[in-house]
Scaffold this motif. Structure first.
Motif, PDB file in Angstrom:
ATOM      1  N   ASP A  14       0.822  -1.210   0.000  1.00  0.00           N
ATOM      2  CA  ASP A  14       0.000   0.000   0.000  1.00  0.00           C
ATOM      3  C   ASP A  14       0.857   1.261   0.000  1.00  0.00           C
ATOM      4  N   GLU A  15       2.162   1.106   0.057  1.00  0.00           N
ATOM      5  CA  GLU A  15       3.040   2.271   0.118  1.00  0.00           C
ATOM      6  C   GLU A  15       3.006   3.066  -1.184  1.00  0.00           C
ATOM      7  N   ILE A  16       3.306   4.336  -1.054  1.00  0.00           N
ATOM      8  CA  ILE A  16       3.405   5.232  -2.202  1.00  0.00           C
ATOM      9  C   ILE A  16       4.872   5.614  -2.358  1.00  0.00           C
ATOM     10  N   VAL A  17       5.384   5.494  -3.584  1.00  0.00           N
ATOM     11  CA  VAL A  17       6.788   5.793  -3.860  1.00  0.00           C
ATOM     12  C   VAL A  17       6.886   6.862  -4.944  1.00  0.00           C
ATOM     13  N   LEU A  18       8.026   7.496  -4.987  1.00  0.00           N
ATOM     14  CA  LEU A  18       8.305   8.491  -6.021  1.00  0.00           C
ATOM     15  C   LEU A  18       8.887   7.775  -7.229  1.00  0.00           C
ATOM     16  N   PHE A  19       8.159   7.806  -8.346  1.00  0.00           N
ATOM     17  CA  PHE A  19       8.633   7.230  -9.595  1.00  0.00           C
ATOM     18  C   PHE A  19       8.993   8.384 -10.518  1.00  0.00           C
ATOM     19  N   LYS A  20      10.290   8.546 -10.763  1.00  0.00           N
ATOM     20  CA  LYS A  20      10.759   9.629 -11.633  1.00  0.00           C
ATOM     21  C   LYS A  20      10.945   9.073 -13.040  1.00  0.00           C
ATOM     22  N   TYR A  21      10.501   9.831 -14.041  1.00  0.00           N
ATOM     23  CA  TYR A  21      10.598   9.381 -15.422  1.00  0.00           C
ATOM     24  C   TYR A  21      11.106  10.511 -16.310  1.00  0.00           C
ATOM     25  N   CYS A  22      11.469  10.163 -17.529  1.00  0.00           N
ATOM     26  CA  CYS A  22      11.999  11.121 -18.492  1.00  0.00           C
ATOM     27  C   CYS A  22      10.905  11.506 -19.477  1.00  0.00           C
ATOM     28  N   SER A  23      10.925  12.755 -19.877  1.00  0.00           N
ATOM     29  CA  SER A  23       9.999  13.213 -20.904  1.00  0.00           C
ATOM     30  C   SER A  23      10.625  14.424 -21.576  1.00  0.00           C
ATOM     31  N   GLY A  24      10.055  14.796 -22.678  1.00  0.00           N
ATOM     32  CA  GLY A  24      10.542  15.992 -23.354  1.00  0.00           C
ATOM     33  C   GLY A  24      10.981  15.713 -24.775  1.00  0.00           C
ATOM     34  N   SER A  25      11.275  16.761 -25.464  1.00  0.00           N
ATOM     35  CA  SER A  25      11.635  16.709 -26.869  1.00  0.00           C
ATOM     36  C   SER A  25      13.149  16.643 -27.039  1.00  0.00           C
ATOM     37  N   CYS A  26      13.577  15.958 -28.087  1.00  0.00           N
ATOM     38  CA  CYS A  26      15.003  15.833 -28.382  1.00  0.00           C
ATOM     39  C   CYS A  26      15.321  16.321 -29.793  1.00  0.00           C
ATOM     40  N   HIS A  27      14.504  17.162 -30.357  1.00  0.00           N
ATOM     41  CA  HIS A  27      14.687  17.585 -31.746  1.00  0.00           C
ATOM     42  C   HIS A  27      16.001  18.330 -31.978  1.00  0.00           C
ATOM     43  N   ARG A  28      16.513  19.022 -30.971  1.00  0.00           N
ATOM     44  CA  ARG A  28      17.786  19.740 -31.149  1.00  0.00           C
ATOM     45  C   ARG A  28      18.960  18.798 -31.329  1.00  0.00           C
ATOM     46  N   ALA A  29      18.827  17.561 -30.901  1.00  0.00           N
ATOM     47  CA  ALA A  29      19.931  16.597 -30.965  1.00  0.00           C
ATOM     48  C   ALA A  29      19.836  15.698 -32.197  1.00  0.00           C
ATOM     49  N   ARG A  30      19.057  16.096 -33.183  1.00  0.00           N
ATOM     50  CA  ARG A  30      18.858  15.238 -34.357  1.00  0.00           C
ATOM     51  C   ARG A  30      20.139  15.127 -35.172  1.00  0.00           C
ATOM     52  N   SER A  31      20.449  13.892 -35.564  1.00  0.00           N
ATOM     53  CA  SER A  31      21.645  13.609 -36.354  1.00  0.00           C
ATOM     54  C   SER A  31      21.264  13.525 -37.835  1.00  0.00           C
ATOM     55  N   ASN A  32      22.259  13.321 -38.691  1.00  0.00           N
ATOM     56  CA  ASN A  32      21.985  13.127 -40.115  1.00  0.00           C
ATOM     57  C   ASN A  32      21.099  11.905 -40.332  1.00  0.00           C
ATOM     58  N   TYR A  33      21.308  10.867 -39.530  1.00  0.00           N
ATOM     59  CA  TYR A  33      20.450   9.675 -39.597  1.00  0.00           C
ATOM     60  C   TYR A  33      18.997  10.062 -39.351  1.00  0.00           C
ATOM     61  N   ASP A  34      18.765  10.828 -38.275  1.00  0.00           N
ATOM     62  CA  ASP A  34      17.405  11.235 -37.930  1.00  0.00           C
ATOM     63  C   ASP A  34      16.772  12.073 -39.034  1.00  0.00           C
ATOM     64  N   LEU A  35      17.539  13.007 -39.579  1.00  0.00           N
ATOM     65  CA  LEU A  35      17.028  13.865 -40.654  1.00  0.00           C
ATOM     66  C   LEU A  35      16.700  13.046 -41.899  1.00  0.00           C
ATOM     67  N   THR A  36      17.568  12.096 -42.256  1.00  0.00           N
ATOM     68  CA  THR A  36      17.337  11.249 -43.431  1.00  0.00           C
ATOM     69  C   THR A  36      16.136  10.344 -43.218  1.00  0.00           C
ATOM     70  N   LEU A  37      16.044   9.714 -42.062  1.00  0.00           N
ATOM     71  CA  LEU A  37      14.918   8.835 -41.775  1.00  0.00           C
ATOM     72  C   LEU A  37      13.608   9.618 -41.820  1.00  0.00           C
ATOM     73  N   GLY A  38      13.593  10.822 -41.240  1.00  0.00           N
ATOM     74  CA  GLY A  38      12.398  11.662 -41.275  1.00  0.00           C
ATOM     75  C   GLY A  38      11.979  11.998 -42.693  1.00  0.00           C
ATOM     76  N   SER A  39      12.946  12.320 -43.529  1.00  0.00           N
ATOM     77  CA  SER A  39      12.663  12.654 -44.924  1.00  0.00           C
ATOM     78  C   SER A  39      12.115  11.447 -45.674  1.00  0.00           C
ATOM     79  N   LEU A  40      12.725  10.277 -45.488  1.00  0.00           N
ATOM     80  CA  LEU A  40      12.269   9.062 -46.161  1.00  0.00           C
ATOM     81  C   LEU A  40      10.869   8.657 -45.707  1.00  0.00           C
ATOM     82  N   LEU A  41      10.571   8.839 -44.427  1.00  0.00           N
ATOM     83  CA  LEU A  41       9.234   8.546 -43.925  1.00  0.00           C
ATOM     84  C   LEU A  41       8.202   9.510 -44.509  1.00  0.00           C
ATOM     85  N   GLN A  42       8.570  10.796 -44.556  1.00  0.00           N
ATOM     86  CA  GLN A  42       7.655  11.815 -45.071  1.00  0.00           C
ATOM     87  C   GLN A  42       7.342  11.567 -46.549  1.00  0.00           C
ATOM     88  N   GLN A  43       8.341  11.141 -47.309  1.00  0.00           N
ATOM     89  CA  GLN A  43       8.147  10.849 -48.729  1.00  0.00           C
ATOM     90  C   GLN A  43       7.518   9.471 -48.955  1.00  0.00           C
TER      91      GLN A  43
END
Length: 92
Positions: A14-43
């Motif tokens: 019945d105990e309550i604990v603090l569960f910390k999680y990650c969230s947020g955007s990572c668009h500033r860290a996009r690599s060439n792979y990410d940019l290429t994959l995004g383009s191929l998906l969009q097309q």
């Protein structure tokens, strides 16, 4: 703050604990792979299968974890390793 039994790990407490999680955007860290994959998906030159989820940007994920301790209904201390996020970063 969540109840231990709501964690989905099978602990009866019945105990309550603090569960910390990650969230947020990572668009500033996009690599060439990410940019290429995004383009191929969009097309639509790459089409994910019905059960696939393809992301064309890095994901905010834990890079370090913390253990969480609590007492179960049998008055026994339990510790779950690597449960709560201690640090987050853009992965991928």
């Amino acid at each position: 703050m969540v109840k231990v039994r709501d964690l989905g790990l099978g602990f009866n407490s019945d105990e309550i604990v603090l569960f910390k999680y990650c969230s947020g955007s990572c668009h500033r860290a996009r690599s060439n792979y990410d940019l290429t994959l995004g383009s191929l998906l969009q097309q639509q030159l790459i089409t994910p299968g019905p059960q696939e989820r393809v992301l064309s940007h890095p994901c905010c994920r834990p890079t370090r974890y913390e253990a969480v301790s609590f007492m179960d209904v049998e008055n026994t201390w339990q510790t779950v390793e690597k449960l709560s996020a201690a640090e987050c970063s853009c992965i991928g």
